[in-house]
Design a protein around this motif. Structure first.
Motif, PDB file in Angstrom:
ATOM      1  N   ALA A 108      34.233  58.783  49.110  1.00 16.98           N
ATOM      2  CA  ALA A 108      33.943  57.446  48.584  1.00 16.98           C
ATOM      3  C   ALA A 108      34.836  56.391  49.232  1.00 16.98           C
ATOM      4  O   ALA A 108      34.362  55.323  49.643  1.00 16.98           O
ATOM      5  CB  ALA A 108      34.130  57.428  47.070  1.00 16.98           C
ATOM      6  N   VAL A 109      36.128  56.685  49.332  1.00 18.93           N
ATOM      7  CA  VAL A 109      37.074  55.728  49.928  1.00 18.93           C
ATOM      8  C   VAL A 109      36.724  55.457  51.389  1.00 18.93           C
ATOM      9  O   VAL A 109      36.759  54.307  51.840  1.00 18.93           O
ATOM     10  CB  VAL A 109      38.521  56.241  49.795  1.00 18.93           C
ATOM     11  N   LEU A 110      36.359  56.497  52.122  1.00 15.21           N
ATOM     12  CA  LEU A 110      35.961  56.313  53.528  1.00 15.21           C
ATOM     13  C   LEU A 110      34.710  55.454  53.638  1.00 15.21           C
ATOM     14  O   LEU A 110      34.611  54.581  54.497  1.00 15.21           O
ATOM     15  CB  LEU A 110      35.734  57.665  54.196  1.00 15.21           C
ATOM     16  N   ALA A 111      33.747  55.712  52.738  1.00 20.42           N
ATOM     17  CA  ALA A 111      32.502  54.932  52.755  1.00 20.42           C
ATOM     18  C   ALA A 111      32.782  53.457  52.477  1.00 20.42           C
ATOM     19  O   ALA A 111      32.235  52.565  53.142  1.00 20.42           O
ATOM     20  CB  ALA A 111      31.530  55.489  51.720  1.00 20.42           C
ATOM     21  N   ILE A 112      33.645  53.176  51.508  1.00 25.17           N
ATOM     22  CA  ILE A 112      33.992  51.789  51.163  1.00 25.17           C
ATOM     23  C   ILE A 112      34.755  51.142  52.316  1.00 25.17           C
ATOM     24  O   ILE A 112      34.466  50.003  52.706  1.00 25.17           O
ATOM     25  CB  ILE A 112      34.829  51.743  49.870  1.00 25.17           C
ATOM     26  N   THR A 113      35.727  51.860  52.861  1.00 32.94           N
ATOM     27  CA  THR A 113      36.553  51.324  53.946  1.00 32.94           C
ATOM     28  C   THR A 113      35.718  50.993  55.173  1.00 32.94           C
ATOM     29  O   THR A 113      35.923  49.961  55.817  1.00 32.94           O
ATOM     30  CB  THR A 113      37.659  52.337  54.329  1.00 32.94           C
ATOM     31  N   LEU A 230      27.576  46.628  45.523  1.00 33.12           N
ATOM     32  CA  LEU A 230      27.215  47.804  44.737  1.00 33.12           C
ATOM     33  C   LEU A 230      27.252  49.048  45.613  1.00 33.12           C
ATOM     34  O   LEU A 230      26.655  49.101  46.680  1.00 33.12           O
ATOM     35  CB  LEU A 230      25.805  47.648  44.146  1.00 33.12           C
ATOM     36  N   PHE A 231      27.976  50.045  45.136  1.00 28.33           N
ATOM     37  CA  PHE A 231      28.040  51.342  45.791  1.00 28.33           C
ATOM     38  C   PHE A 231      27.479  52.359  44.803  1.00 28.33           C
ATOM     39  O   PHE A 231      28.160  52.768  43.869  1.00 28.33           O
ATOM     40  CB  PHE A 231      29.501  51.662  46.148  1.00 28.33           C
ATOM     41  N   ASP A 232      26.201  52.706  44.964  1.00 30.89           N
ATOM     42  CA  ASP A 232      25.549  53.703  44.113  1.00 30.89           C
ATOM     43  C   ASP A 232      25.617  55.023  44.862  1.00 30.89           C
ATOM     44  O   ASP A 232      25.021  55.162  45.927  1.00 30.89           O
ATOM     45  CB  ASP A 232      24.094  53.296  43.852  1.00 30.89           C
ATOM     46  N   ILE A 233      26.338  56.015  44.309  1.00 35.61           N
ATOM     47  CA  ILE A 233      26.549  57.255  45.060  1.00 35.61           C
ATOM     48  C   ILE A 233      25.312  58.152  45.070  1.00 35.61           C
ATOM     49  O   ILE A 233      25.294  59.163  45.774  1.00 35.61           O
ATOM     50  CB  ILE A 233      27.778  58.041  44.554  1.00 35.61           C
ATOM     51  N   VAL A 234      24.275  57.798  44.304  1.00 40.93           N
ATOM     52  CA  VAL A 234      23.009  58.525  44.405  1.00 40.93           C
ATOM     53  C   VAL A 234      22.413  58.241  45.788  1.00 40.93           C
ATOM     54  O   VAL A 234      22.359  57.093  46.221  1.00 40.93           O
ATOM     55  CB  VAL A 234      22.024  58.080  43.302  1.00 40.93           C
ATOM     56  N   ASN A 236      19.419  60.106  46.983  1.00 37.45           N
ATOM     57  CA  ASN A 236      18.010  60.483  47.054  1.00 37.45           C
ATOM     58  C   ASN A 236      17.341  60.085  45.746  1.00 37.45           C
ATOM     59  O   ASN A 236      17.601  60.710  44.728  1.00 37.45           O
ATOM     60  CB  ASN A 236      17.890  61.990  47.282  1.00 37.45           C
ATOM     61  N   PRO A 237      16.578  58.984  45.733  1.00 41.44           N
ATOM     62  CA  PRO A 237      16.034  58.249  46.874  1.00 41.44           C
ATOM     63  C   PRO A 237      17.087  57.392  47.595  1.00 41.44           C
ATOM     64  O   PRO A 237      18.167  57.156  47.052  1.00 41.44           O
ATOM     65  CB  PRO A 237      14.970  57.351  46.235  1.00 41.44           C
ATOM     66  N   LEU A 238      16.723  56.943  48.781  1.00 41.82           N
ATOM     67  CA  LEU A 238      17.617  56.142  49.611  1.00 41.82           C
ATOM     68  C   LEU A 238      18.039  54.870  48.880  1.00 41.82           C
ATOM     69  O   LEU A 238      19.178  54.420  49.003  1.00 41.82           O
ATOM     70  CB  LEU A 238      16.909  55.793  50.920  1.00 41.82           C
ATOM     71  N   GLU A 239      17.105  54.294  48.117  1.00 41.07           N
ATOM     72  CA  GLU A 239      17.416  53.124  47.288  1.00 41.07           C
ATOM     73  C   GLU A 239      16.982  53.398  45.853  1.00 41.07           C
ATOM     74  O   GLU A 239      15.799  53.570  45.582  1.00 41.07           O
ATOM     75  CB  GLU A 239      16.709  51.865  47.812  1.00 41.07           C
ATOM     76  N   THR A 240      17.941  53.437  44.939  1.00 40.99           N
ATOM     77  CA  THR A 240      17.627  53.601  43.521  1.00 40.99           C
ATOM     78  C   THR A 240      17.121  52.271  42.961  1.00 40.99           C
ATOM     79  O   THR A 240      17.234  51.221  43.603  1.00 40.99           O
ATOM     80  CB  THR A 240      18.878  54.028  42.734  1.00 40.99           C
ATOM     81  N   ASP A 241      16.586  52.312  41.742  1.00 38.47           N
ATOM     82  CA  ASP A 241      16.144  51.071  41.098  1.00 38.47           C
ATOM     83  C   ASP A 241      17.315  50.105  40.947  1.00 38.47           C
ATOM     84  O   ASP A 241      17.160  48.890  41.103  1.00 38.47           O
ATOM     85  CB  ASP A 241      15.543  51.360  39.717  1.00 38.47           C
ATOM     86  N   ILE A 253      25.336  46.034  49.648  1.00 43.62           N
ATOM     87  CA  ILE A 253      25.087  47.423  49.259  1.00 43.62           C
ATOM     88  C   ILE A 253      25.840  48.382  50.191  1.00 43.62           C
ATOM     89  O   ILE A 253      25.785  48.236  51.413  1.00 43.62           O
ATOM     90  CB  ILE A 253      23.571  47.762  49.318  1.00 43.62           C
ATOM     91  N   ILE A 254      26.552  49.346  49.591  1.00 46.33           N
ATOM     92  CA  ILE A 254      27.116  50.463  50.355  1.00 46.33           C
ATOM     93  C   ILE A 254      26.208  51.657  50.064  1.00 46.33           C
ATOM     94  O   ILE A 254      26.064  52.049  48.904  1.00 46.33           O
ATOM     95  CB  ILE A 254      28.557  50.778  49.930  1.00 46.33           C
ATOM     96  N   PRO A 255      25.555  52.220  51.072  1.00 42.82           N
ATOM     97  CA  PRO A 255      24.590  53.289  50.809  1.00 42.82           C
ATOM     98  C   PRO A 255      25.238  54.560  50.273  1.00 42.82           C
ATOM     99  O   PRO A 255      26.314  54.962  50.726  1.00 42.82           O
ATOM    100  CB  PRO A 255      23.943  53.534  52.180  1.00 42.82           C
ATOM    101  N   GLY A 256      24.596  55.187  49.304  1.00 41.06           N
ATOM    102  CA  GLY A 256      25.129  56.399  48.692  1.00 41.06           C
ATOM    103  C   GLY A 256      25.292  57.541  49.659  1.00 41.06           C
ATOM    104  O   GLY A 256      26.201  58.363  49.528  1.00 41.06           O
ATOM    105  N   TYR A 257      24.405  57.591  50.667  1.00 38.51           N
ATOM    106  CA  TYR A 257      24.476  58.720  51.594  1.00 38.51           C
ATOM    107  C   TYR A 257      25.774  58.729  52.400  1.00 38.51           C
ATOM    108  O   TYR A 257      26.181  59.781  52.915  1.00 38.51           O
ATOM    109  CB  TYR A 257      23.271  58.745  52.534  1.00 38.51           C
ATOM    110  N   SER A 258      26.448  57.577  52.491  1.00 36.20           N
ATOM    111  CA  SER A 258      27.689  57.539  53.266  1.00 36.20           C
ATOM    112  C   SER A 258      28.792  58.340  52.573  1.00 36.20           C
ATOM    113  O   SER A 258      29.613  58.985  53.231  1.00 36.20           O
ATOM    114  CB  SER A 258      28.140  56.100  53.518  1.00 36.20           C
TER     115      SER A 258
END
Length: 296
Positions: A108-113, A230-234, A236-241, A253-258
């Protein structure tokens, strides 16, 4: 091609029909030339079954996903600091006993950074909002705390973290585990909605929005503005509601897949005792995104 020397790894959880971890790890094994294979160990009764079948099979390590992260921690002989503090692990290594590690927070920290390092500036007076209080939230809050402390050095942390969750007891347990620091608090929903402008980073850690899961998110579109990330860690799907609603309000948006990618990279390094090369990470990210788009 597999041989009697091929090392077995996998993912333990339920349900696992959505998991992309095998894509990540088997691709990394292929790119690195490591003689390993990563399998899916799906069962809703791991607590009753225990780890003996995996040990008998000669499995060297597993990723652990919901709802077994707290249970995985309890099965280990040795644990990392994050696991010990939060009582939750997403990785088990079967070497000289059972070792528990938590790479959720690292990912998570790497994705945010990678997205915006300013979001982890401890002197920033805006607040971070954590949605949820389960195993993922625990790992993420621990790593956020460590990062803020390291970045602050001798200075006092100005950045505050608030937890909004349906399970207030679990939220309080996170506070207690971290020593009840003054920069960490639990917030009720009513107060959170009134103070929306005080937050800049919102991290959604619950499975709500994931394929196969129902339920309503803790926040709705009325909360978000263009000043939020917003960082949604879900993933799949690529974009949640929730992500779609936030995007309509122009939130970043920070993508969850990261997070999935970076925590998986760290797991690969733990599994193989080797360092992942940048070109492998880029290749895996490309394949991961392609696979997610095909499933959307």
């Amino acid at each position: 091609m597999y041989s009697k020397h091929t090392e077995i790894f996998g993912i333990l959880g339920y349900p696992l029909g959505h998991t992309l971890s095998p894509w990540i790890h088997n691709t990394l094994f292929q790119l690195s030339g490591y003689d390993g294979v990563y399998l899916v160990f799906e069962n809703e009764k791991w607590k009753e079954i225990g780890l003996s079948p995996l040990l008998d099979l000669g499995v060297k390590g597993v990723s652990v996903t919901i709802p077994f992260k707290e249970w995985a921690y309890s099965q280990a002989d040795t644990v990392c600091n994050a696991s010990k503090t939060m009582g939750s692990s997403n990785t088990l290594l079967f070497r000289d006993g059972i070792q528990a590690v938590n790479t959720d927070g690292t990912g998570a920290v790497l994705a945010i950074t990678k997205s915006n390092p300013d979001l982890l500036d401890p002197m920033f007076e805006k607040q971070i909002l954590i949605l949820g209080s389960g195993g993922s939230a625990k790992g993420i809050v621990f790593s956020l705390a460590e990062t803020l402390k390291n970045n602050a050095g001798d200075k006092k942390i100005q950045r505050k973290i608030k937890i909004l969750a349906r399970n207030e007891t679990a939220s309080r347990e996170i506070q207690t585990a971290l020593g009840n620091p003054d920069w960490l608090a639990v917030t009720p929903k009513e107060e959170c909605l009134k103070e929306a402008e005080l937050y800049d980073l919102i991290i959604h850690t619950t499975p709500v929005g994931m394929k196969g899961y129902g339920g309503e998110p803790l926040l709705d579109s009325q909360f978000f503005t263009k000043k939020h990330t917003l960082f949604d860690i879900v993933y799949n799907p690529l974009e949640t509601d929730l992500v779609k609603q936030a995007k309509k309000k122009k939130a970043e948006i920070i993508p969850g897949y990261s997070m999935l990618l970076y925590q998986g990279i760290r797991q690969f390094e733990l599994f193989t005792n080797s360092k992942a090369k940048s070109k492998w990470i880029e290749k895996v990210e490309s394949l991961l995104l392609k696979q997610l788009k095909s499933r959307s």
